[in-house]
Structure formats: C-alpha cells, structure tokens
Design a protein around this motif. Structure first.
Motif, PDB file in Angstrom:
ATOM      1  N   VAL A 355       0.880  -1.181   0.000  1.00  0.00           N
ATOM      2  CA  VAL A 355       0.000   0.000   0.000  1.00  0.00           C
ATOM      3  C   VAL A 355       0.914   1.226   0.000  1.00  0.00           C
ATOM      4  N   PRO A 356       1.322   1.701  -1.152  1.00  0.00           N
ATOM      5  CA  PRO A 356       2.336   2.761  -1.240  1.00  0.00           C
ATOM      6  C   PRO A 356       1.911   4.015  -0.498  1.00  0.00           C
ATOM      7  N   PRO A 357       2.876   4.832  -0.128  1.00  0.00           N
ATOM      8  CA  PRO A 357       2.567   6.096   0.546  1.00  0.00           C
ATOM      9  C   PRO A 357       1.659   6.975  -0.303  1.00  0.00           C
ATOM     10  N   THR A 358       0.749   7.667   0.364  1.00  0.00           N
ATOM     11  CA  THR A 358      -0.139   8.588  -0.328  1.00  0.00           C
ATOM     12  C   THR A 358       0.574   9.921  -0.561  1.00  0.00           C
ATOM     13  N   ALA A 359      -0.045  10.737  -1.393  1.00  0.00           N
ATOM     14  CA  ALA A 359       0.518  12.065  -1.646  1.00  0.00           C
ATOM     15  C   ALA A 359       0.591  12.875  -0.350  1.00  0.00           C
ATOM     16  N   GLU A 361       0.950  11.701   2.725  1.00  0.00           N
ATOM     17  CA  GLU A 361       2.039  11.174   3.542  1.00  0.00           C
ATOM     18  C   GLU A 361       3.394  11.655   3.025  1.00  0.00           C
ATOM     19  N   VAL A 362       3.562  11.643   1.724  1.00  0.00           N
ATOM     20  CA  VAL A 362       4.834  12.077   1.139  1.00  0.00           C
ATOM     21  C   VAL A 362       5.046  13.563   1.375  1.00  0.00           C
ATOM     22  N   ASP A 363       4.002  14.365   1.215  1.00  0.00           N
ATOM     23  CA  ASP A 363       4.145  15.802   1.440  1.00  0.00           C
ATOM     24  C   ASP A 363       4.503  16.110   2.894  1.00  0.00           C
ATOM     25  N   ALA A 364       3.884  15.381   3.837  1.00  0.00           N
ATOM     26  CA  ALA A 364       4.209  15.595   5.252  1.00  0.00           C
ATOM     27  C   ALA A 364       5.653  15.202   5.539  1.00  0.00           C
ATOM     28  N   ALA A 365       6.081  14.077   4.981  1.00  0.00           N
ATOM     29  CA  ALA A 365       7.459  13.631   5.169  1.00  0.00           C
ATOM     30  C   ALA A 365       8.438  14.611   4.529  1.00  0.00           C
ATOM     31  N   ARG A 366       8.075  15.127   3.367  1.00  0.00           N
ATOM     32  CA  ARG A 366       8.941  16.085   2.675  1.00  0.00           C
ATOM     33  C   ARG A 366       9.114  17.358   3.505  1.00  0.00           C
ATOM     34  N   SER A 367       8.014  17.869   4.042  1.00  0.00           N
ATOM     35  CA  SER A 367       8.096  19.075   4.871  1.00  0.00           C
ATOM     36  C   SER A 367       8.975  18.843   6.086  1.00  0.00           C
ATOM     37  N   TYR A 368       8.827  17.674   6.691  1.00  0.00           N
ATOM     38  CA  TYR A 368       9.648  17.359   7.860  1.00  0.00           C
ATOM     39  C   TYR A 368      11.118  17.252   7.466  1.00  0.00           C
ATOM     40  N   ALA A 369      11.410  16.561   6.355  1.00  0.00           N
ATOM     41  CA  ALA A 369      12.797  16.353   5.934  1.00  0.00           C
ATOM     42  C   ALA A 369      13.482  17.674   5.628  1.00  0.00           C
ATOM     43  N   VAL A 370      12.816  18.535   4.868  1.00  0.00           N
ATOM     44  CA  VAL A 370      13.424  19.816   4.515  1.00  0.00           C
ATOM     45  C   VAL A 370      13.566  20.692   5.749  1.00  0.00           C
ATOM     46  N   GLY A 371      12.522  20.751   6.552  1.00  0.00           N
ATOM     47  CA  GLY A 371      12.562  21.600   7.736  1.00  0.00           C
ATOM     48  C   GLY A 371      13.614  21.172   8.739  1.00  0.00           C
ATOM     49  N   GLU A 413       5.408   8.506  -6.862  1.00  0.00           N
ATOM     50  CA  GLU A 413       5.757   7.243  -7.527  1.00  0.00           C
ATOM     51  C   GLU A 413       7.192   6.826  -7.208  1.00  0.00           C
ATOM     52  N   GLN A 414       8.087   7.791  -7.138  1.00  0.00           N
ATOM     53  CA  GLN A 414       9.480   7.467  -6.805  1.00  0.00           C
ATOM     54  C   GLN A 414       9.610   6.984  -5.367  1.00  0.00           C
ATOM     55  N   VAL A 415       8.843   7.565  -4.465  1.00  0.00           N
ATOM     56  CA  VAL A 415       8.853   7.105  -3.075  1.00  0.00           C
ATOM     57  C   VAL A 415       8.307   5.691  -2.993  1.00  0.00           C
ATOM     58  N   ALA A 416       7.248   5.415  -3.728  1.00  0.00           N
ATOM     59  CA  ALA A 416       6.675   4.069  -3.735  1.00  0.00           C
ATOM     60  C   ALA A 416       7.680   3.054  -4.279  1.00  0.00           C
ATOM     61  N   ALA A 417       8.418   3.441  -5.312  1.00  0.00           N
ATOM     62  CA  ALA A 417       9.419   2.531  -5.877  1.00  0.00           C
ATOM     63  C   ALA A 417      10.530   2.255  -4.869  1.00  0.00           C
ATOM     64  N   ALA A 418      10.957   3.283  -4.143  1.00  0.00           N
ATOM     65  CA  ALA A 418      11.984   3.088  -3.121  1.00  0.00           C
ATOM     66  C   ALA A 418      11.468   2.209  -1.991  1.00  0.00           C
ATOM     67  N   ALA A 419      10.218   2.397  -1.609  1.00  0.00           N
ATOM     68  CA  ALA A 419       9.625   1.564  -0.560  1.00  0.00           C
ATOM     69  C   ALA A 419       9.601   0.104  -0.980  1.00  0.00           C
ATOM     70  N   LEU A 420       9.215  -0.148  -2.215  1.00  0.00           N
ATOM     71  CA  LEU A 420       9.147  -1.527  -2.714  1.00  0.00           C
ATOM     72  C   LEU A 420      10.522  -2.170  -2.748  1.00  0.00           C
ATOM     73  N   LEU A 421      11.537  -1.390  -3.082  1.00  0.00           N
ATOM     74  CA  LEU A 421      12.880  -1.934  -3.246  1.00  0.00           C
ATOM     75  C   LEU A 421      13.583  -2.155  -1.910  1.00  0.00           C
TER      76      LEU A 421
END
Length: 452
Positions: A355-359, A361-371, A413-421
């Motif tokens: 069940v890949p990350p949703t948009a 979830e990715v946006d929240a993670a992105r904000s946290y990572a950059v911040g 999509e890139q986050v989902a691919a990394a999660a799968l790998l």
C-alpha cells in the motif's frame, strides 16, 4: 481571569483554524574555503557569524587491524588532552577556558574526532593547544592508569545494558567479524593496555595526511586556514591515516534470538541495505523511511505506540558506513508483547510495499525532511559536523545546497518505488534480545527466528 488551553484555542463559533503553512524558509549556506596543506591535512573553513564563536571538528581516519587496537584507541582518546611536555591537564583546561573554549575527543572503529568550540578571537589559542597535543601528547603513565580503570568500569556498566547487548549482536549479525563491529573493547583488553602502547599508536596513527579539519564561525576563512597552516606546521608524518575498509552488505535472513535471562523488555533490531547520499534514489529512500518510521507521525510509530501502546518510541533510519549505508529499524518493548510488536513491524514493512505512501504522507514527510535539515544547519555546530561528514563521504557544500530541491522534486511514484525496493520484509535481517524462555515460543510461532 485565567483561560484554559482549550478556551484559548476556540472562538464563539468553534475552534480557531490553523494557519496555512508558509513556504519553507531557506537557510543560506556559506561558501567553504577548501585547502589541503603540505602535511596532507585538508582544511575546510566557512564564515557563519551568527555568534562570535568558532566550531572546530578534526576527523582522523583511525582504523586498525590489530586485536588490541580498539582498547588502545579508547585510552588514547581518553588521555590525549591530559598532558604534554609544556602543559599538564590543568594547564590545558585553563588555557582553553580563558578563551571560552573546550575540546573533547571520541573514537570509534572508523575515526578519531576532536571537537570543540570557543570564542572566535581565541581561535589561535585553541589551535596552539590542539597542535601541542597532536604533536607531543605524553599520555602520562598515571593518567593512562586512571583512565584505564574508569574505562573498565564504564564498559562493565555498558555491557549490562540491553541496548549495548542489542547493538553488539546486531553488528555481528550484519557484518560478521569485520572490524566495524569492534565498537567496544572488552574489560580484559583495556586492562592489558600500557602507556607505551598508547604513545606508540599516537605516533603511528594520529597523522594529518588523510585527515580533515573543519572550522565554522565568525572567522575569515582564508585567514583561518593560514592560521592553521602556521600553528599546525609541526604536525607532520609520512604515514597516511588508515581508512576503515567497507564491510559486507547485510544478508537478508532469519532474525537471531539472543537470550538475556531475566529481562523484562525485548530489543527489536532489524536491518537491511540502504543507499549512500550520492545515489540518485537517496532522496526518495529518505522520504520512504520517514513515512515508515523516521519521525513521530510515521506509520510504524502510530501503529505500535499510538494505537497498540507497545512501546514509548520506535525509529527507523539510515546509518552511513564506509562504502555504503544500512537501514536500521529499532524499538524496545515489554516481553509480553514482543511477538505482537514484531508481527506489527513486519506488517508495516509489508504494508509500505503493498500500500504505497499517499501524496499526503509524502508531502508531510517532505516538509519534515526539509525543515529538519534546515534547522540542523542553522547553527555553527550543526553546520561544522555536517560539512565534515560530507567531506569524508566525498561530497561538499553544493550537495547540501541542492538537497532541499531534490527532496521537493521527488514524486509519490518514486517514493513508492523506493519503498518496494528497500522496505520489503524479505530484505531484512536482525536480532531480538530478550528472555528466550518468555518470548521464544511466541516468536518462533511467527517464523523466521533462529537461536543464537
């Protein structure tokens, strides 16, 4: 009249709406002056004049193959600042304190690090003391004996702690008998070290060629490097600091159950291969990790802490090692929920791939990572440590400048691919440390568990 927090947050028509998040504030990164001296010492200097201080980081590759190396290295780091022919321990402390400075030394299987800070106007004094100990530390017999006794006591205490047991077991599981696993010597190894061995190791291994000295603060970078060149001129050697060889990548397989009799808690430690910062997929992996377990709002944390109450904290993250990187998935739980916590951990790993990350979830993670990246760089110490770590990994300030943009550019999509790998349960190995008589049956029922 005092209002409650709930009253403050409400109006007559209902709760106050939260304001929209504004654009992330950029933290301007300074240019870094980069010069390699005739001695082979690489010096990096940057001006960050937020306070009239300067941060210093000296990184010396400090690997060693001899069985006694970890014990001797620990005692070298503990006694480096205890005396030279012209300064004893008290004189060193007094000179540094006079310019608001301090220095500390640490060592691990990969490197020895001297770190510290002080008033920018006292940089010359700090460099003078540093040069003296690098060239002429005497490691007095009495100081070595004192620190040897203290180190034996600290190791004894550390080895009684479940986290230490789990770390050592995980390192052996991941890397076998590679020197990277020798993070803590035994008490007997430390007790056998002599002052002569410590002094010999300093002469042979504490050398400038291959080392990195970073200065960040209220300084003129060019002038600071010239000052280093002058004051550390006597620190020379034909030898090259010894880099730690790359360990083998972890091999996926069963988790090893490590018996710790009487333990009321269990330590779950899972690991799998990851990516170095240079890899084009690194930013996507970073966001996938955050969604899984890399911060408080992650899926795994919400499951086993907020929903199930199995643990106070759970964390996943990337650990960089020579030539590569590994993922770590860590939590401590009560013995009676060990099997359940492992089941939910495997479930969340599988769910991230299925069940890949949703948009959102990715946006929240992105904000946290950059911040969090920008916050970590908004002070002299964080910037100095990051510049040093990047330089040791073959990267520079330009990589750091570009990383927020790389994180912003990653697609769902890139986050989902990394999660799968990288997050498939079948990619992991690891250990579970606890009372096998209590937790063993439940774990073995889940499968994928072997005894140590």
């Amino acid at each position: 009249m005092t209002r409650t927090a709930d009253e403050i947050g409400r109006t007559e028509t209902g709760p106050r709406p939260l304001p929209e998040l504004g654009p992330t504030r950029a933290v301007p990164l300074p240019d870094v002056e980069d010069r390699t001296l005739a001695s082979g010492l690489r010096v990096l200097a940057a001006r960050r004049a937020v306070v009239p201080m300067v941060e210093l980081r000296l990184r010396v590759p400090f690997a060693g193959d001899a069985p006694e190396h970890p014990a001797v290295a620990e005692l070298l780091s503990a006694t480096l600042l205890t005396g030279t022919p012209t300064r004893d321990r008290v004189a060193i402390d007094d000179e540094l304190a006079a310019v608001g400075a301090d220095l500390g030394v640490s060592v691990d299987p990969e490197r020895l690090v001297v770190s510290g800070s002080g008033l920018a106007e006292g940089l010359g004094v700090v460099l003078e003391v540093l040069a003296d100990v690098l060239v002429a530390a005497t490691h007095p017999d009495a100081e070595v004996a004192r620190e040897r006794e203290r180190l034996v006591e600290r190791i004894t205490v550390a080895r009684s702690q479940p986290r230490t047991v789990a770390r050592e077991a995980l390192q052996r599981k991941r890397f076998g008998d590679h020197p990277i696993t020798r993070e803590m010597p035994t008490e007997a190894e430390v007790a056998a070290v002599t002052a002569e061995q410590v002094r010999a190791l300093q002469a042979a291994a504490l050398v400038p060629r291959g080392s990195i000295l970073t200065l960040v603060g209220d300084i003129d970078p060019v002038a600071a490097i010239e000052q280093v060149e002058k004051q550390l001129a006597a620190w020379t050697s034909d030898a090259v600091a010894q880099e730690l060889s790359a360990p083998p990548a972890p091999v996926a397989g069963d988790l090893t159950l490590v018996h710790r009799p009487g333990s009321v808690q269990s330590q779950l430690r899972l690991s799998a291969p990851a990516l170095r910062r240079q890899d084009p997929q690194y930013a996507a992996l970073q966001l996938a990790n955050l969604v899984f377990g890399g911060y408080f709002s992650s899926r795994w944390m919400e499951n086993i802490r907020e929903d199930k109450g199995y643990t106070y904290g759970a964390h996943s993250g990337t650990e960089f090692i020579p030539g590569g990187a590994v993922l770590g998935v860590d939590t401590d739980v009560a013995s009676d929920v060990t099997a359940a916590a492992l089941l939910e951990t495997r479930y969340e790993l599988g769910r991230l791939t299925a069940v890949p990350p949703t948009a959102a979830e990715v946006d929240a993670a992105r904000s946290y990572a950059v911040g969090s990246l920008l916050i970590s760089l908004d002070n002299q110490g964080g910037l100095a440590s990051t510049i040093t770590a990047l330089a040791a990994d073959g990267l520079g300030i330009d990589w750091l400048r570009a990383h927020p943009a790389r994180l912003e550019a990653v697609t769902v999509e890139q986050v989902a691919a990394a999660a799968l790998l990288f997050f498939a349960p079948s990619a992991f190995t690891g250990v579970v440390v606890g009372d096998a008589d209590v937790i063993g049956a439940g774990l073995r029922a889940l499968g994928g568990i072997s005894a140590s």
